[in-house]
Design an enzyme around this catalytic site. Sequence first.
Site, PDB file in Angstrom:
ATOM      1  N   MET A 169       0.842  -1.194   0.000  1.00  0.00           N
ATOM      2  CA  MET A 169       0.000   0.000   0.000  1.00  0.00           C
ATOM      3  C   MET A 169       0.885   1.256   0.000  1.00  0.00           C
ATOM      4  O   MET A 169       0.438   2.339   0.373  1.00  0.00           O
ATOM      5  CB  MET A 169      -0.943  -0.010   1.202  1.00  0.00           C
ATOM      6  CG  MET A 169      -1.907  -1.200   1.139  1.00  0.00           C
ATOM      7  SD  MET A 169      -3.450  -0.935   2.002  1.00  0.00           S
ATOM      8  CE  MET A 169      -2.871  -0.737   3.665  1.00  0.00           C
ATOM      9  N   GLY A 170       2.147   1.106  -0.414  1.00  0.00           N
ATOM     10  CA  GLY A 170       3.054   2.238  -0.451  1.00  0.00           C
ATOM     11  C   GLY A 170       3.596   2.560   0.918  1.00  0.00           C
ATOM     12  O   GLY A 170       3.603   1.705   1.808  1.00  0.00           O
ATOM     13  N   LEU A 208       6.658   2.928   1.589  1.00  0.00           N
ATOM     14  CA  LEU A 208       7.620   1.828   1.669  1.00  0.00           C
ATOM     15  C   LEU A 208       8.720   2.111   2.689  1.00  0.00           C
ATOM     16  O   LEU A 208       9.155   3.246   2.869  1.00  0.00           O
ATOM     17  CB  LEU A 208       8.252   1.584   0.297  1.00  0.00           C
ATOM     18  CG  LEU A 208       7.302   1.242  -0.848  1.00  0.00           C
ATOM     19  CD1 LEU A 208       8.104   0.844  -2.086  1.00  0.00           C
ATOM     20  CD2 LEU A 208       6.327   0.131  -0.475  1.00  0.00           C
ATOM     21  N   HIS A 232       9.710  -3.474   3.308  1.00  0.00           N
ATOM     22  CA  HIS A 232       9.306  -3.690   1.911  1.00  0.00           C
ATOM     23  C   HIS A 232      10.543  -3.924   1.032  1.00  0.00           C
ATOM     24  O   HIS A 232      10.511  -4.744   0.117  1.00  0.00           O
ATOM     25  CB  HIS A 232       8.544  -2.468   1.378  1.00  0.00           C
ATOM     26  CG  HIS A 232       7.246  -2.201   2.070  1.00  0.00           C
ATOM     27  ND1 HIS A 232       7.058  -1.125   2.913  1.00  0.00           N
ATOM     28  CD2 HIS A 232       6.065  -2.875   2.050  1.00  0.00           C
ATOM     29  CE1 HIS A 232       5.812  -1.138   3.360  1.00  0.00           C
ATOM     30  NE2 HIS A 232       5.198  -2.183   2.874  1.00  0.00           N
ATOM     31  N   GLN A 281     -10.213  -2.403   2.590  1.00  0.00           N
ATOM     32  CA  GLN A 281      -9.710  -3.104   3.774  1.00  0.00           C
ATOM     33  C   GLN A 281      -9.631  -2.202   5.001  1.00  0.00           C
ATOM     34  O   GLN A 281      -9.183  -2.629   6.056  1.00  0.00           O
ATOM     35  CB  GLN A 281      -8.369  -3.774   3.496  1.00  0.00           C
ATOM     36  CG  GLN A 281      -7.178  -2.841   3.330  1.00  0.00           C
ATOM     37  CD  GLN A 281      -5.949  -3.608   2.871  1.00  0.00           C
ATOM     38  OE1 GLN A 281      -5.827  -4.009   1.718  1.00  0.00           O
ATOM     39  NE2 GLN A 281      -5.011  -3.843   3.783  1.00  0.00           N
ATOM     40  N   GLN A 291      -2.880 -12.326   7.825  1.00  0.00           N
ATOM     41  CA  GLN A 291      -3.044 -12.025   6.396  1.00  0.00           C
ATOM     42  C   GLN A 291      -2.302 -13.050   5.544  1.00  0.00           C
ATOM     43  O   GLN A 291      -2.845 -13.574   4.557  1.00  0.00           O
ATOM     44  CB  GLN A 291      -2.513 -10.615   6.114  1.00  0.00           C
ATOM     45  CG  GLN A 291      -2.316 -10.293   4.638  1.00  0.00           C
ATOM     46  CD  GLN A 291      -1.897  -8.858   4.407  1.00  0.00           C
ATOM     47  OE1 GLN A 291      -2.704  -7.957   4.502  1.00  0.00           O
ATOM     48  NE2 GLN A 291      -0.629  -8.625   4.092  1.00  0.00           N
ATOM     49  N   ARG A 328       2.934   2.661   9.943  1.00  0.00           N
ATOM     50  CA  ARG A 328       2.216   3.349  11.025  1.00  0.00           C
ATOM     51  C   ARG A 328       3.163   3.918  12.078  1.00  0.00           C
ATOM     52  O   ARG A 328       2.792   4.842  12.817  1.00  0.00           O
ATOM     53  CB  ARG A 328       1.262   2.389  11.725  1.00  0.00           C
ATOM     54  CG  ARG A 328       0.048   2.078  10.889  1.00  0.00           C
ATOM     55  CD  ARG A 328      -0.647   0.853  11.419  1.00  0.00           C
ATOM     56  NE  ARG A 328      -1.573   0.339  10.425  1.00  0.00           N
ATOM     57  CZ  ARG A 328      -2.877   0.511  10.483  1.00  0.00           C
ATOM     58  NH1 ARG A 328      -3.413   1.153  11.474  1.00  0.00           N
ATOM     59  NH2 ARG A 328      -3.647   0.034   9.544  1.00  0.00           N
TER      60      ARG A 328
HETATM   61  O1  PAF Z   1      -0.098  -5.867   3.609  1.00  0.00           O
HETATM   62  C1  PAF Z   1      -0.499  -4.940   2.875  1.00  0.00           C
HETATM   63  O2  PAF Z   1       0.216  -3.947   2.649  1.00  0.00           O
HETATM   64  C2  PAF Z   1      -1.871  -5.029   2.260  1.00  0.00           C
HETATM   65  O3  PAF Z   1      -2.764  -5.654   3.113  1.00  0.00           O
HETATM   66  C3  PAF Z   1      -1.872  -5.686   0.872  1.00  0.00           C
HETATM   67  C4  PAF Z   1      -1.425  -7.141   0.939  1.00  0.00           C
HETATM   68  C5  PAF Z   1      -0.950  -4.926  -0.071  1.00  0.00           C
HETATM   69  C6  PAF Z   1      -3.279  -5.668   0.289  1.00  0.00           C
HETATM   70  O4  PAF Z   1      -3.761  -4.361   0.159  1.00  0.00           O
END
Ligand code: PAF
Length: 253
Positions: free
Chosen positions: A31-32, A34, A38, A62, A153, A187
Amino acid sequence: MKVYHSIAEWRAFRGSVPEFAGRRVGFVPTMGALHAGHRALLERAAAENDHVVLSIFVNPTQFDNPTDLALYPRTLETDLQLAGGLVHSVLAPAPEELYPDKYRYRVTEQEFSRELEGAHRPGHFDGVLTVVLKLLNLVQPHRAYFGEKDWQQLRLVHDMAAALFLPTEIVPCATVRDADGLALSSRNRRLSPGGRAHAAIFPRLLAASTTAEQAAAALATEGFGVDYVADRDGVRLGAVRLENVRLIDNVRL
Ligand code: PAF
């Protein structure tokens, strides 16, 4: 590194035989905002594949909390700098590009997604699984990389790929932590300097407490709002709130 904002242009590119014939495609969905966590996913994808695709999409479906969605950092230019040298193409569509159906169609898991994070964030995993399925269909990667910080997740995406016979291998990647032990997360930058320093106790108490109940009590004593601490499959998972910032983490028992 080319950035695709249009799904139609991306699909034309992904279908181009000279670019992809015989080449392994690695995919890192994000979701950027970064950070080094990441970057570790991208480094692994680059080491194991011929072409690395990064997606940057703040997925509205989400977020159960509109303020959280509004406050989510959007930092495309610095994200592209951080990804430089590792990524071949970037998919960064607008919400209306990825949701032409306006979210009429969605993926729902009926059991594990309702627990832990799902119990505190209704609909969260429907949004995650739906966007991940859309992205996997668009990117058609051989491998997709997910961080273990988001343990629930990762499990749900892994199980969805198996349940729907997706051809992509879901690759788990170890959590990257700061020197004081706090898991890297976009965050963290919303914490004050004092809050950021205090947050490092979170993973330490998860690991050091004998039971999940003791960890929850110790975190509450330290001023954290505790959403849950629970032990699953040899992993202790927790979600806490500090200075209105929600942090999640897990440690192996
Ligand atoms: O983990 C995340 O950043 C998000 O939940 C994902 C997997 C990119 C889905 O939007």
